[in-house]
Design a protein around this motif. Structure first.
Motif, short mmCIF file in Angstrom:
data_model
loop_
_atom_site.label_atom_id
_atom_site.label_comp_id
_atom_site.label_asym_id
_atom_site.label_seq_id
_atom_site.Cartn_x
_atom_site.Cartn_y
_atom_site.Cartn_z
N ASN A 74 34.84 95.68 88.09
CA ASN A 74 35.58 94.43 87.92
C ASN A 74 35.38 94.00 86.47
O ASN A 74 34.77 94.73 85.68
CB ASN A 74 35.15 93.37 88.95
CG ASN A 74 33.72 92.89 88.76
OD1 ASN A 74 33.10 93.11 87.72
ND2 ASN A 74 33.17 92.23 89.76
N THR A 109 39.44 96.08 88.29
CA THR A 109 40.00 95.13 89.25
C THR A 109 39.94 93.73 88.63
O THR A 109 38.95 93.36 88.00
CB THR A 109 39.28 95.16 90.61
OG1 THR A 109 37.92 94.80 90.43
CG2 THR A 109 39.37 96.53 91.26
N LEU A 110 41.03 92.99 88.79
CA LEU A 110 41.20 91.70 88.10
C LEU A 110 41.43 90.56 89.08
O LEU A 110 42.19 89.62 88.78
CB LEU A 110 42.38 91.81 87.12
CG LEU A 110 42.31 92.93 86.06
CD1 LEU A 110 43.67 93.14 85.40
CD2 LEU A 110 41.25 92.61 85.01
N GLY A 111 40.82 90.63 90.26
CA GLY A 111 40.96 89.55 91.25
C GLY A 111 42.41 89.28 91.58
O GLY A 111 43.17 90.21 91.86
N LYS A 112 42.83 88.00 91.50
CA LYS A 112 44.20 87.65 91.90
C LYS A 112 45.25 88.17 90.91
O LYS A 112 46.45 88.06 91.15
CB LYS A 112 44.34 86.16 92.11
CG LYS A 112 44.10 85.29 90.90
CD LYS A 112 44.32 83.84 91.30
CE LYS A 112 44.05 82.79 90.27
NZ LYS A 112 43.41 83.09 89.03
N GLY A 170 45.35 91.39 90.22
CA GLY A 170 45.56 92.80 90.58
C GLY A 170 44.61 93.73 89.85
O GLY A 170 43.40 93.55 89.91
N ALA A 187 48.76 91.68 95.57
CA ALA A 187 49.67 91.41 96.69
C ALA A 187 49.79 89.90 96.86
O ALA A 187 48.86 89.15 96.57
CB ALA A 187 49.10 92.05 97.96
N VAL A 236 49.35 87.08 98.90
CA VAL A 236 48.60 86.77 100.13
C VAL A 236 48.11 85.33 100.06
O VAL A 236 48.16 84.71 99.00
CB VAL A 236 47.38 87.73 100.30
CG1 VAL A 236 47.83 89.15 100.55
CG2 VAL A 236 46.44 87.66 99.09
N ALA A 268 44.84 83.89 100.13
CA ALA A 268 43.41 84.24 100.11
C ALA A 268 42.57 83.07 100.61
O ALA A 268 42.74 81.94 100.16
CB ALA A 268 43.01 84.62 98.69
N THR A 324 37.34 85.77 99.22
CA THR A 324 37.45 87.03 98.46
C THR A 324 36.16 87.85 98.51
O THR A 324 36.08 88.89 97.86
CB THR A 324 37.83 86.76 96.98
OG1 THR A 324 36.81 85.98 96.39
CG2 THR A 324 39.17 86.06 96.86
N GLY A 351 33.80 90.60 99.17
CA GLY A 351 34.03 91.98 99.59
C GLY A 351 35.40 92.52 99.20
O GLY A 351 35.75 93.64 99.59
N ALA A 352 36.17 91.75 98.41
CA ALA A 352 37.51 92.24 98.03
C ALA A 352 37.38 93.53 97.20
O ALA A 352 38.16 94.47 97.36
CB ALA A 352 38.26 91.18 97.24
N GLY A 353 36.39 93.55 96.31
CA GLY A 353 36.17 94.75 95.50
C GLY A 353 35.81 95.94 96.39
O GLY A 353 36.27 97.07 96.15
N ASN A 367 45.37 97.85 96.34
CA ASN A 367 45.66 96.46 95.98
C ASN A 367 46.14 95.66 97.20
O ASN A 367 45.70 94.55 97.43
CB ASN A 367 46.79 96.48 94.94
CG ASN A 367 46.48 95.70 93.71
OD1 ASN A 367 45.34 95.34 93.46
ND2 ASN A 367 47.51 95.44 92.94
N ALA A 373 43.14 95.34 99.69
CA ALA A 373 42.15 94.35 99.28
C ALA A 373 42.74 92.95 99.40
O ALA A 373 42.05 92.00 99.81
CB ALA A 373 41.71 94.62 97.84
N GLY A 374 44.01 92.81 99.06
CA GLY A 374 44.67 91.49 99.18
C GLY A 374 44.63 91.00 100.61
O GLY A 374 44.25 89.85 100.89
P1 ATP Z 1 33.96 90.79 95.13
O1 ATP Z 1 32.74 90.83 94.23
O2 ATP Z 1 34.35 89.40 95.59
O3 ATP Z 1 33.96 91.78 96.22
P2 ATP Z 1 35.24 91.95 92.86
O4 ATP Z 1 34.95 91.00 91.74
O5 ATP Z 1 34.48 93.22 92.91
O6 ATP Z 1 35.20 91.21 94.24
P3 ATP Z 1 38.03 91.52 92.37
O7 ATP Z 1 38.49 92.05 91.07
O8 ATP Z 1 37.81 90.05 92.48
O9 ATP Z 1 36.77 92.37 92.82
O10 ATP Z 1 39.08 91.90 93.52
C1 ATP Z 1 39.31 93.24 93.91
C2 ATP Z 1 40.75 93.40 94.34
O11 ATP Z 1 41.00 92.54 95.46
C3 ATP Z 1 41.77 93.00 93.29
O12 ATP Z 1 42.01 94.06 92.40
C4 ATP Z 1 42.96 92.66 94.17
O13 ATP Z 1 43.60 93.84 94.57
C5 ATP Z 1 42.31 92.01 95.40
N1 ATP Z 1 42.22 90.55 95.30
C6 ATP Z 1 41.14 89.81 94.99
N2 ATP Z 1 41.43 88.48 94.98
C7 ATP Z 1 42.74 88.39 95.33
C8 ATP Z 1 43.65 87.30 95.52
N3 ATP Z 1 43.27 86.03 95.34
N4 ATP Z 1 44.93 87.61 95.86
C9 ATP Z 1 45.33 88.88 96.04
N5 ATP Z 1 44.52 89.96 95.88
C10 ATP Z 1 43.24 89.71 95.53
#
Ligand code: ATP
Length: 325
Positions: free
Chosen positions: A187, A232-235, A237, A260, A262, A264, A267, A269-271, A298, A301-302
Motif C-alpha cells: 500500500n 494499492t491506493l484504497g478508494k 484503486g 470499484a 461500492v 464501503a 476497510t 482487511g481490504a489489502g 480491485n 477488495a471493493g
Molecule cells: P488494510 O490495511 O485496511 O487491509 P491496505 O492499506 O493494505 O488495507 P488499501 O490500499 O487501503 O489496502 O486497499 C486495498 C484495495 O481495496 C484497494 O486497492 C481497492 O481495490 C480496495 N478498496 C479499499 N478501500 C476502498 C473503498 N473505499 N472503495 C473501493 N475499494 C476500496
C-alpha cells in the motif's frame, strides 16, 4: 475444485486471534477504560488464504499454530473454507493481536507473534510438494523472512509466480526475498517504507497521490527493477508498474485501475482481500492480461469493504459475479 480447473495458490504466512476493543479514545499510560469487545480470526496470511479460497482457487495455507483454542479456531475455519492447511504445531501460543479502535477509527495494535515466529524454512521445505504444485505462491512479512525466502525459492524452481505483499510497513524484507519476488503489492505507506529500505530514497506517503504516472513508474522501477509493482491506493484503486520487457500480457508498462463503486463500511482487511483475489485470479491464468487480474482483485477488495471484519468479510466469487457481472 481440482488443480486442473484452477491453478493452486499456496499462501505462507501468519494466523492471529484478533482481540478488538472499540473505545471512545485510545488508552493513555495508567488509564483503565471499558469498551465494546469482540474477537475473531486475523493475520495477513490467513486473511489472504481465505480470500484466495473464496475467490475460487484451490488454496494451501502454510503456517504455525499453537496447541490451543486459537489453533483449533484456525483449523475449523480452514476446513470450513476448504483450505488445505499445512500447520506447524508449536509449543508457543497461537499468534494474537490486541487492537484498540477509537471513535475516529484510529487504532493502536499490539501483536503477540507466538507460534507465527516459529514458522521455519525447514517446515516450509517439508511442504515442497505442495509448493511445486502451486501456480502462485503468496507471502507477507508477519512470519520469519527465511521461511518466505524458502517458499519463494521452491516456487521459482517449480515455475510458479511469486507474489510478495510487503506488509506490515515496519517489517524488513531481505534482499534475497526481494530478488525472488516476481510481483510486490505494497500500500502507499509500505511502498514508501520499502523505497527507503531497498532504494535508499525518502518519499512521503501523502505525496504519492500527487505524483504523475511517469514519476511513480520511475520510483517503482527503482524499487523492484526486475518485477511488477502493484500499489494499492484504497478508494483510489491501484497503480501498476511493470519492468521493461515483462509486461505480463499488458499493453502498457504502467497504468491505474479505478476502485470499484461500492458503499464501503469497513476497510479492515481490504489489502488482504486484494492480495488473495489477485493470487487466485493469476492462478486461474488463461489468456487474461495482468490488468484483468488486477481489475478482478480491485472489485473483490471493493466488495469486501461493504462488510465488517477481515477474514469474515471476504466475498465468494459467485457474489462478485452477481454484483459486477
Ligand atoms: P488494510 O490495511 O485496511 O487491509 P491496505 O492499506 O493494505 O488495507 P488499501 O490500499 O487501503 O489496502 O486497499 C486495498 C484495495 O481495496 C484497494 O486497492 C481497492 O481495490 C480496495 N478498496 C479499499 N478501500 C476502498 C473503498 N473505499 N472503495 C473501493 N475499494 C476500496
Amino acid at each position: 475444485m481440482s488443480d486442473l480447473h484452477s491453478g493452486r495458490v499456496v499462501v505462507v504466512g501468519s494466523f492471529n486471534v484478533d482481540h478488538v476493543w472499540a473505545l471512545p479514545a485510545l488508552p493513555r499510560p495508567g488509564e483503565t477504560l471499558a469498551g465494546r469487545y469482540h474477537t475473531g480470526p486475523g493475520g495477513k496470511g490467513f486473511n489472504q488464504a481465505t480470500a484466495a479460497a473464496r475467490a475460487g482457487a484451490a488454496t494451501s495455507f502454510v503456517c504455525a499454530l499453537g496447541e490451543d483454542a486459537g489453533g483449533q479456531l484456525a483449523r475449523a475455519l480452514a476446513a470450513g473454507d476448504g483450505i488445505d492447511l499445512r500447520d506447524l504445531r508449536s509449543d508457543e501460543p497461537t499468534g494474537t493481536a490486541g487492537i484498540y479502535v477509537d471513535a475516529d477509527g484510529r487504532n493502536t495494535i499490539v501483536i503477540g507473534p507466538g507460534a507465527n515466529a516459529e514458522l521455519s524454512p525447514a517446515f516450509v521445505g517439508e511442504h515442497s510438494q505442495a509448493l511445486a504444485r502451486a501456480r502462485v505462491v503468496l507471502t507477507q512479512l508477519e512470519t520469519p523472512v527465511e521461511s518466505a525466502e524458502a517458499a519463494f525459492a521452491l516456487a521459482r524452481a517449480a515455475g510458479a509466480l511469486t507474489v510478495l505483499n510487503p506488509a506490515p510497513a515496519d517489517a524488513i524484507a531481505s534482499g534475497a526475498l526481494w530478488a525472488l519476488a516476481d510481483v510486490i503489492t505494497p500500500n502507499e505507506t509500505e511502498f514508501c517504507a520499502q523505497l527507503q529500505r531497498h532504494a535508499d530514497m525518502r518519499l512521503d506517503p501523502d505525496a504519492l497521490a500527487g505524483l504523475a504516472d511517469a514519476e511513480l513508474h520511475a520510483h517503482c522501477r527503482r524499487l523492484l527493477p526486475h518485477g511488477s509493482v502493484v500499489i494499492t491506493l484504497g478508494k483510489s484503486g491501484c497503480f501498476v508498474s511493470h519492468a521493461d520487457g515483462a509486461l505480463r500480457g499488458d499493453a502498457q508498462a504502467c497504468y491505474r485501475v479505478a476502485a470499484a463503486a461500492v458503499r464501503a463500511v469497513d476497510t479492515t482487511g481490504a489489502g488482504d482481500a486484494f492480495n488473495g483475489a489477485l493470487a487466485a485470479s493469476l492462478a486461474r491464468g488463461g489468456d487474461a492480461a495482468f490488468a484483468e487480474h488486477v481489475a478482478y482483485a480491485n472489485r473483490y477488495a471493493g466488495l469486501s469493504t461493504e462488510r465488517a471484519g477481515a477474514a469474515a468479510s471476504m466475498p465468494r466469487d459467485a457474489e462478485l459475479k452477481a454484483r459486477f457481472g
